[in-house]
Design a protein around this motif. Structure first.
Motif, PDB file in Angstrom:
ATOM      1  N   HIS A  76       0.897  -1.150   0.000  1.00  0.00           N
ATOM      2  CA  HIS A  76       0.000   0.000   0.000  1.00  0.00           C
ATOM      3  C   HIS A  76       0.943   1.210   0.000  1.00  0.00           C
ATOM      4  O   HIS A  76       1.300   1.745   1.049  1.00  0.00           O
ATOM      5  N   THR A  77       1.384   1.603  -1.187  1.00  0.00           N
ATOM      6  CA  THR A  77       2.563   2.457  -1.294  1.00  0.00           C
ATOM      7  C   THR A  77       2.412   3.780  -0.554  1.00  0.00           C
ATOM      8  O   THR A  77       3.331   4.218   0.136  1.00  0.00           O
ATOM      9  N   ALA A  78       1.261   4.424  -0.693  1.00  0.00           N
ATOM     10  CA  ALA A  78       1.101   5.747  -0.077  1.00  0.00           C
ATOM     11  C   ALA A  78       1.147   5.687   1.441  1.00  0.00           C
ATOM     12  O   ALA A  78       1.411   6.706   2.097  1.00  0.00           O
ATOM     13  N   MET A  79       0.943   4.508   2.012  1.00  0.00           N
ATOM     14  CA  MET A  79       0.988   4.379   3.471  1.00  0.00           C
ATOM     15  C   MET A  79       2.401   4.554   4.026  1.00  0.00           C
ATOM     16  O   MET A  79       2.583   4.551   5.251  1.00  0.00           O
ATOM     17  N   SER A  80       3.372   4.752   3.148  1.00  0.00           N
ATOM     18  CA  SER A  80       4.712   5.112   3.620  1.00  0.00           C
ATOM     19  C   SER A  80       4.664   6.380   4.467  1.00  0.00           C
ATOM     20  O   SER A  80       5.493   6.569   5.368  1.00  0.00           O
ATOM     21  N   LEU A  81       3.695   7.252   4.208  1.00  0.00           N
ATOM     22  CA  LEU A  81       3.556   8.473   5.007  1.00  0.00           C
ATOM     23  C   LEU A  81       3.008   8.197   6.408  1.00  0.00           C
ATOM     24  O   LEU A  81       3.010   9.089   7.258  1.00  0.00           O
ATOM     25  N   PHE A  82       2.554   6.965   6.658  1.00  0.00           N
ATOM     26  CA  PHE A  82       2.134   6.548   8.001  1.00  0.00           C
ATOM     27  C   PHE A  82       3.174   5.656   8.675  1.00  0.00           C
ATOM     28  O   PHE A  82       2.889   5.041   9.701  1.00  0.00           O
ATOM     29  N   ARG A  83       4.366   5.579   8.131  1.00  0.00           N
ATOM     30  CA  ARG A  83       5.403   4.700   8.678  1.00  0.00           C
ATOM     31  C   ARG A  83       5.654   5.013  10.172  1.00  0.00           C
ATOM     32  O   ARG A  83       5.938   6.148  10.533  1.00  0.00           O
ATOM     33  N   GLN A 113      -0.195  10.754  -4.126  1.00  0.00           N
ATOM     34  CA  GLN A 113       0.906  11.082  -5.031  1.00  0.00           C
ATOM     35  C   GLN A 113       2.231  11.156  -4.281  1.00  0.00           C
ATOM     36  O   GLN A 113       3.231  10.555  -4.698  1.00  0.00           O
ATOM     37  N   ASP A 114       2.241  11.889  -3.172  1.00  0.00           N
ATOM     38  CA  ASP A 114       3.492  12.070  -2.432  1.00  0.00           C
ATOM     39  C   ASP A 114       3.917  10.782  -1.731  1.00  0.00           C
ATOM     40  O   ASP A 114       5.107  10.433  -1.729  1.00  0.00           O
ATOM     41  N   GLY A 115       2.960  10.080  -1.142  1.00  0.00           N
ATOM     42  CA  GLY A 115       3.301   8.827  -0.469  1.00  0.00           C
ATOM     43  C   GLY A 115       3.804   7.776  -1.442  1.00  0.00           C
ATOM     44  O   GLY A 115       4.715   7.004  -1.119  1.00  0.00           O
ATOM     45  N   LEU A 429      11.065  15.873  -2.741  1.00  0.00           N
ATOM     46  CA  LEU A 429      10.232  14.852  -2.101  1.00  0.00           C
ATOM     47  C   LEU A 429      10.308  14.949  -0.587  1.00  0.00           C
ATOM     48  O   LEU A 429       9.289  14.871   0.110  1.00  0.00           O
ATOM     49  N   MET A 430      11.504  15.158  -0.042  1.00  0.00           N
ATOM     50  CA  MET A 430      11.651  15.233   1.406  1.00  0.00           C
ATOM     51  C   MET A 430      10.946  16.451   1.996  1.00  0.00           C
ATOM     52  O   MET A 430      10.418  16.392   3.109  1.00  0.00           O
ATOM     53  N   LEU A 431      10.905  17.544   1.252  1.00  0.00           N
ATOM     54  CA  LEU A 431      10.141  18.711   1.709  1.00  0.00           C
ATOM     55  C   LEU A 431       8.658  18.371   1.819  1.00  0.00           C
ATOM     56  O   LEU A 431       7.979  18.754   2.788  1.00  0.00           O
ATOM     57  N   ARG A 432       8.147  17.657   0.830  1.00  0.00           N
ATOM     58  CA  ARG A 432       6.741  17.256   0.848  1.00  0.00           C
ATOM     59  C   ARG A 432       6.459  16.299   2.006  1.00  0.00           C
ATOM     60  O   ARG A 432       5.420  16.393   2.674  1.00  0.00           O
ATOM     61  N   VAL A 433       7.379  15.360   2.235  1.00  0.00           N
ATOM     62  CA  VAL A 433       7.196  14.399   3.325  1.00  0.00           C
ATOM     63  C   VAL A 433       7.169  15.119   4.668  1.00  0.00           C
ATOM     64  O   VAL A 433       6.328  14.822   5.538  1.00  0.00           O
ATOM     65  N   ARG A 434       8.061  16.072   4.857  1.00  0.00           N
ATOM     66  CA  ARG A 434       8.072  16.817   6.126  1.00  0.00           C
ATOM     67  C   ARG A 434       6.796  17.636   6.307  1.00  0.00           C
ATOM     68  O   ARG A 434       6.294  17.764   7.439  1.00  0.00           O
ATOM     69  N   ASP A 435       6.250  18.152   5.214  1.00  0.00           N
ATOM     70  CA  ASP A 435       4.975  18.867   5.315  1.00  0.00           C
ATOM     71  C   ASP A 435       3.861  17.939   5.778  1.00  0.00           C
ATOM     72  O   ASP A 435       3.031  18.309   6.624  1.00  0.00           O
ATOM     73  N   TRP A 436       3.825  16.714   5.229  1.00  0.00           N
ATOM     74  CA  TRP A 436       2.816  15.754   5.645  1.00  0.00           C
ATOM     75  C   TRP A 436       3.023  15.338   7.104  1.00  0.00           C
ATOM     76  O   TRP A 436       2.046  15.182   7.854  1.00  0.00           O
ATOM     77  N   LEU A 441       0.943  15.265  12.496  1.00  0.00           N
ATOM     78  CA  LEU A 441       1.210  15.472  13.925  1.00  0.00           C
ATOM     79  C   LEU A 441       0.284  16.525  14.520  1.00  0.00           C
ATOM     80  O   LEU A 441      -0.075  16.457  15.698  1.00  0.00           O
ATOM     81  N   SER A 442      -0.079  17.508  13.695  1.00  0.00           N
ATOM     82  CA  SER A 442      -0.916  18.592  14.218  1.00  0.00           C
ATOM     83  C   SER A 442      -2.353  18.146  14.412  1.00  0.00           C
ATOM     84  O   SER A 442      -3.124  18.860  15.059  1.00  0.00           O
TER      85      SER A 442
END
Length: 442
Positions: A76-83, A113-115, A429-436, A441-442
């Protein structure tokens, strides 16, 4: 071709070792792989290549083993943003109390897209050239993979309940049919049908999914027999084990892929052997969620095609398929009580040619054979943690880490050169990941 004929080609890759996968178990020394366009023109000893080919580019890899690109058949590729967001929890608690609520709050087309790009960067960096995805907004994942030049089976999600991607099964199936029509026949994107699991999809939508598969030849991928609880609840509700219900509905078949399969008895095994299909083993996710242990050697002994997947980074927590191979090979021995189970070569086959078979593309992918598509990787074996090298296949499975991958090509196009990604803008990509991360977190 006469003795003096010299053939022009694009790229020559000189490898210290080469594992072609076909023939099984072969490890070849001092080989050259010749690429022309998107295809492999020849695989031959370097001395013979000197006499037969002239290429625009020659890449010398004196400490490397070259092999086909790895195929990660479930994630589930986009779930990388929930790692790392909800660790150390059982599956249903993880899903019901953490993952599904987070998806409801954050998942949108931009998230996917970003994940997906984050996941692809990790997979390319660790040797995967083809992956399978099952997630919301599959259109975004398909486009991201196509833009990057990575091969992907993209399974549109199907379940009974509404989600951020649709109101229910009818809308999912309509959108999914459009996805199949858009990408059908594409070299890179393989659209497929992704009913989530027997406990989230009722008989009507499953029957419709089978009909869509038969009409379009799109594969079906489903989570099946992931936990003992799933099987117990199915018996209470339907009087049938999930495999029996899937067989009755026509889901089991040669164009279907079954993910996890940790809870199997002789009835299940006989059904699977009779109907065919492909097993997707996700050992690290199964271990982390305490879902159970897949009897890999037993499945192989029953003649089933066993492939491998990482699952998503939220339940693994990485997408390094070499690490998955090590876990799979060692776990298979413990489950079977036999140290000869799932040898290193068999594990490598599971992550290459077996994956290609499950995708219906084993005539094009999964081994280094002249005429096949030029999807291949190189792994640097010079690092102290891999030395000394007695058996490259064994080292790849038991000693290696995906970060030792130095080069990769997909469709003949370089994707990784000396450890650097060529098609993904990592700083952006890393800028986008940090934004997510800040947003979540917020």
């Amino acid at each position: 071709m006469t003795a003096n004929t010299i053939i022009a080609a694009d790229t020559r890759i000189n490898a210290r070792w080469l594992i072609p996968i076909e023939p099984f178990g072969a490890v070849l020394d001092h080989q050259a792989v010749i690429l022309q366009g998107s295809r492999i023109t020849a695989v031959l000893p370097q001395a013979d290549a000197d006499q037969k080919f002239r290429t625009r580019e020659t890449i010398d890899l004196p400490n490397h083993v070259v092999l086909p690109g790895l195929i990660n058949l479930h994630g589930h590729t986009a779930m990388s943003l929930f790692r790392g967001m909800a660790d150390d929890l059982p599956l249903m608690t993880w899903l019901n109390e953490h993952i599904w609520p987070a998806e409801g709050r954050f998942v949108c087309e931009q998230f996917v897209q970003d994940g997906s790009r984050l996941a692809m960067a990790e997979m390319l960096r660790t040797g995967t050239t083809t992956f399978s995805d099952m997630y919301f907004f599959p259109e975004a994942t398909a486009q991201a993979a196509h833009d990057t030049g990575m091969r992907a089976q993209v399974c549109f999600p199907l379940m009974d309940m509404p989600t951020m991607w649709g109101s229910g099964p009818d809308e999912y199936l309509a959108k999914g049919a459009d996805l199949i029509a858009q990408w059908r026949g594409d070299d890179f994107i393989m659209p497929a049908i992704g009913p989530h699991a027997p406990y989230t999809v009722s008989d009507g939508p499953l029957t419709a999914a089978v009909a869509l598969s038969e009409q379009t030849d799109a594969a079906i991928q489903i989570h099946l027999h992931e936990t003992a609880f799933e099987v117990e609840e199915a018996l209470k509700l339907t009087g049938k084990r999930p495999t029996e219900r899937m067989a009755d509905l026509g889901v089991l078949g040669t164009n279907s892929q079954y993910v996890h399969m940790t809870q199997l008895n002789e009835v299940d095994l006989d059904l699977l052997a009779k109907t065919g299909g492909h097993i997707v083993h996700c050992p690290e996710s199964n271990l982390k969620l305490a879902s159970g242990l897949c009897p890999v050697q037993t499945l192989i002994d029953h003649g089933l095609n066993v492939t491998i997947g990482t699952d998503g980074a939220a339940s693994n927590n990485d997408l390094d398929l070499f690490g998955e191979l090590k876990t799979a090979a060692m776990l298979a021995k413990a489950v079977a009580g036999d140290a000869t189970s799932l040898s290193a070569h068999k594990a490598l086959e599971m992550a290459t040619l077996n994956g290609a078979r499950a995708l219906g593309r084993d005539q094009e992918l999964g081994s280094l054979v002249a005429g096949k598509l030029a999807d291949l990787i190189a792994v640097d074996l010079s690092d102290p943690f891999i030395q000394p090298v007695y058996d490259p296949a064994s080292h790849l499975v038991y000693s290696n880490h995906g970060r030792a991958v130095s080069h990769s090509w997909i469709h003949g196009v370089p994707q990784l050169q000396d450890g650097r990604l060529t098609r993904i803008d990592v700083p952006d990509l890393m800028l986008r990941v940090r934004d997510w991360q800040r947003h979540i977190l917020s």
